[in-house]
Design an enzyme around this catalytic site. Structure first.
Site, PDB file in Angstrom:
ATOM      1  N   LYS A   1      17.276   4.043   1.071  1.00  0.00           N
ATOM      2  CA  LYS A   1      18.186   3.973   2.233  1.00  0.00           C
ATOM      3  C   LYS A   1      19.403   3.164   1.824  1.00  0.00           C
ATOM      4  O   LYS A   1      19.445   1.943   2.087  1.00  0.00           O
ATOM      5  CB  LYS A   1      17.492   3.254   3.393  1.00  0.00           C
ATOM      6  CG  LYS A   1      16.467   4.051   4.146  1.00  0.00           C
ATOM      7  CD  LYS A   1      16.131   3.289   5.429  1.00  0.00           C
ATOM      8  CE  LYS A   1      14.689   3.393   5.791  1.00  0.00           C
ATOM      9  NZ  LYS A   1      14.282   2.506   6.879  1.00  0.00           N
TER      10      LYS A   1
ATOM     11  N   GLU B   1       7.747   2.347  -6.239  1.00  0.00           N
ATOM     12  CA  GLU B   1       7.933   1.865  -4.868  1.00  0.00           C
ATOM     13  C   GLU B   1       8.065   3.069  -3.922  1.00  0.00           C
ATOM     14  O   GLU B   1       8.556   4.131  -4.313  1.00  0.00           O
ATOM     15  CB  GLU B   1       9.183   0.971  -4.823  1.00  0.00           C
ATOM     16  CG  GLU B   1       9.572   0.437  -3.471  1.00  0.00           C
ATOM     17  CD  GLU B   1       8.531  -0.451  -2.786  1.00  0.00           C
ATOM     18  OE1 GLU B   1       7.381  -0.005  -2.640  1.00  0.00           O
ATOM     19  OE2 GLU B   1       8.883  -1.563  -2.350  1.00  0.00           O
TER      20      GLU B   1
ATOM     21  N   LYS C   1       0.825  -1.201   0.000  1.00  0.00           N
ATOM     22  CA  LYS C   1       0.000   0.000   0.000  1.00  0.00           C
ATOM     23  C   LYS C   1       0.862   1.254   0.000  1.00  0.00           C
ATOM     24  O   LYS C   1       0.408   2.337  -0.297  1.00  0.00           O
ATOM     25  CB  LYS C   1      -0.893   0.030   1.256  1.00  0.00           C
ATOM     26  CG  LYS C   1      -1.774  -1.166   1.401  1.00  0.00           C
ATOM     27  CD  LYS C   1      -2.421  -1.164   2.816  1.00  0.00           C
ATOM     28  CE  LYS C   1      -2.995  -2.525   3.097  1.00  0.00           C
ATOM     29  NZ  LYS C   1      -3.368  -2.640   4.537  1.00  0.00           N
ATOM     30  N   GLY C   2       2.130   1.060   0.406  1.00  0.00           N
ATOM     31  CA  GLY C   2       2.997   2.214   0.688  1.00  0.00           C
ATOM     32  C   GLY C   2       3.141   3.212  -0.440  1.00  0.00           C
ATOM     33  O   GLY C   2       3.221   4.418  -0.199  1.00  0.00           O
TER      34      GLY C   2
ATOM     35  N   ASP D   1      14.847  -0.374   0.930  1.00  0.00           N
ATOM     36  CA  ASP D   1      15.560  -0.530   2.196  1.00  0.00           C
ATOM     37  C   ASP D   1      16.634  -1.614   1.984  1.00  0.00           C
ATOM     38  O   ASP D   1      17.702  -1.327   1.456  1.00  0.00           O
ATOM     39  CB  ASP D   1      14.509  -0.915   3.248  1.00  0.00           C
ATOM     40  CG  ASP D   1      15.028  -0.927   4.665  1.00  0.00           C
ATOM     41  OD1 ASP D   1      15.914  -0.141   4.979  1.00  0.00           O
ATOM     42  OD2 ASP D   1      14.530  -1.735   5.478  1.00  0.00           O
TER      43      ASP D   1
ATOM     44  N   ASP E   1       3.995   3.418   6.467  1.00  0.00           N
ATOM     45  CA  ASP E   1       3.307   3.125   7.724  1.00  0.00           C
ATOM     46  C   ASP E   1       4.239   2.532   8.765  1.00  0.00           C
ATOM     47  O   ASP E   1       5.344   2.089   8.482  1.00  0.00           O
ATOM     48  CB  ASP E   1       2.199   2.097   7.480  1.00  0.00           C
ATOM     49  CG  ASP E   1       2.761   0.694   7.251  1.00  0.00           C
ATOM     50  OD1 ASP E   1       3.631   0.553   6.375  1.00  0.00           O
ATOM     51  OD2 ASP E   1       2.360  -0.245   7.959  1.00  0.00           O
TER      52      ASP E   1
HETATM   53  P1  IMP Z   1      13.069  -3.930   1.572  1.00  0.00           P
HETATM   54  O1  IMP Z   1      12.592  -5.223   1.017  1.00  0.00           O
HETATM   55  O2  IMP Z   1      13.887  -4.112   2.810  1.00  0.00           O
HETATM   56  O3  IMP Z   1      13.776  -3.055   0.550  1.00  0.00           O
HETATM   57  O4  IMP Z   1      11.822  -3.188   2.129  1.00  0.00           O
HETATM   58  C1  IMP Z   1      10.967  -2.516   1.326  1.00  0.00           C
HETATM   59  C2  IMP Z   1       9.648  -2.296   2.037  1.00  0.00           C
HETATM   60  O5  IMP Z   1       9.792  -2.224   3.451  1.00  0.00           O
HETATM   61  C3  IMP Z   1       9.089  -0.965   1.612  1.00  0.00           C
HETATM   62  O6  IMP Z   1       8.295  -1.119   0.484  1.00  0.00           O
HETATM   63  C4  IMP Z   1       8.298  -0.553   2.831  1.00  0.00           C
HETATM   64  O7  IMP Z   1       7.013  -1.082   2.761  1.00  0.00           O
HETATM   65  C5  IMP Z   1       9.031  -1.174   3.990  1.00  0.00           C
HETATM   66  N1  IMP Z   1       9.935  -0.214   4.636  1.00  0.00           N
HETATM   67  C6  IMP Z   1      11.269  -0.170   4.602  1.00  0.00           C
HETATM   68  N2  IMP Z   1      11.765   0.850   5.304  1.00  0.00           N
HETATM   69  C7  IMP Z   1      10.694   1.493   5.803  1.00  0.00           C
HETATM   70  C8  IMP Z   1      10.559   2.683   6.608  1.00  0.00           C
HETATM   71  O8  IMP Z   1      11.508   3.371   7.015  1.00  0.00           O
HETATM   72  N3  IMP Z   1       9.277   3.031   6.905  1.00  0.00           N
HETATM   73  C9  IMP Z   1       8.188   2.331   6.501  1.00  0.00           C
HETATM   74  N4  IMP Z   1       8.285   1.243   5.729  1.00  0.00           N
HETATM   75  C10 IMP Z   1       9.522   0.820   5.388  1.00  0.00           C
HETATM   76 MG    MG Z   2       6.271  -0.997   0.257  1.00  0.00          MG
END
Ligand code: IMP
Ligand code: MG
Length: 186
Positions: free
Chosen positions: A140, A108, A52-53, A112, A168
Site C-alpha cells: 500500500k 511478508e 501469521k499473515g 502498509d 486478518d
Molecule cells: P506496517 O508496519 O504498517 O507496514 O504493517 C504491516 C502489518 O500490518 C502487516 O504485516 C499486516 O499484518 C498488518 N496490515 C496492514 N495492512 C493490513 C490490511 O489491509 N489488512 C490486514 N492486515 C494489515
Molecule cells: Mg503481517
C-alpha cells in the site's frame, strides 16, 4: 442454520468486494516464484515468513521456487483489534535457526506504513545474513511512513483494509481464498 451458512452470512454482512481473486493471486505468486528461482540460481535461499499473515503466501511461494531452499518463521506483534499500526514491533516468536551466511528472503503479507519491516530488517541484518531481500504479496504505497526497499511486490493496492489469503481482521477471515476489502465500521 448450518454452521457454514452462518459463516457465509457473516462474510456477506461484513466483507466487501473481492479485490484479488484466488486464481489471480496464484498466477502472480507463481511469477514471483519464477523470478526468485532465476535470481537465486546456484544459491540456497532461506525464506523467512512473518507469522501469521504471510503463512499462506509463503506456503504457495516456496512451492513455486524450483531450487533447493530452507525456511523458517518469525512472529511479530500484530494489530490486534486495531487496523492502524502502532509503530511498536515486538518479536513474539523468534527464528529457530541462525541467519549467518544465509541468503535470506523475508516473506511478508502486506507492507502498509513500513514500520514492521523497517524494524525487522534492522533486527535481521544484525544477525549477519549473506544477503537479505524482501518479498511482499501486497503493498500500500499511499500509507508509507518510513522508507523500505521491497525487492519483490505481488500487487500494489489502494488504501483499503483487506482480509483473506492469510490477512486478518482481529484474527478472522485468514482462510478466505480471495483478498477482499473489509467494510470498516460494520
Ligand atoms: P506496517 O508496519 O504498517 O507496514 O504493517 C504491516 C502489518 O500490518 C502487516 O504485516 C499486516 O499484518 C498488518 N496490515 C496492514 N495492512 C493490513 C490490511 O489491509 N489488512 C490486514 N492486515 C494489515
Ligand atoms: Mg503481517
Amino acid at each position: 442454520m448450518a454452521v457454514s451458512n452462518k459463516w457465509q452470512a457473516r462474510i456477506n454482512e461484513s466483507i466487501g468486494p473481492v479485490l484479488l481473486d484466488s486464481q489471480t493471486i496464484l498466477n502472480r505468486v507463481r511469477e514471483l516464484g519464477t523470478r526468485i528461482t532465476q535470481d537465486y540460481r546456484g544459491k540456497t535461499p532461506h525464506l523467512v515468513a512473518i507469522l501469521k499473515g504471510a503463512s499462506i503466501f509463503h506456503a504457495d511461494l516456496v512451492r513455486s521456487i524450483e531450487l533447493e531452499l530452507s525456511y523458517d518463521f518469525i512472529a511479530v506483534g500484530s494489530y490486534g483489534k486495531l487496523t492502524k499500526s502502532s509503530g511498536e514491533v515486538r518479536i513474539l516468536k523468534d527464528l529457530d535457526e541462525s541467519l549467518e551466511g544465509k541468503d535470506v528472503v523475508l516473506v511478508e503479507d502486506i507492507v502498509d506504513t513500513g514500520l514492521t519491516l523497517h524494524y525487522l530488517v534492522q533486527n535481521l541484518k544484525a544477525r549477519d545474513p549473506k544477503s537479505l531481500k524482501i518479498v511482499a504479496l501486497l503493498n500500500k504505497p499511499a500509507r508509507r511512513e518510513i522508507d523500505v526497499t521491497v525487492d519483490y511486490v505481488g500487487f500494489d493496492i489502494p488504501d483499503e483494509f483487506v482480509v483473506g489469503y492469510g490477512l486478518d481482521c482481529d484474527q478472522s477471515y485468514r482462510n478466505l481464498p480471495d483478498v477482499r476489502i473489509l467494510r470498516l465500521g460494520k
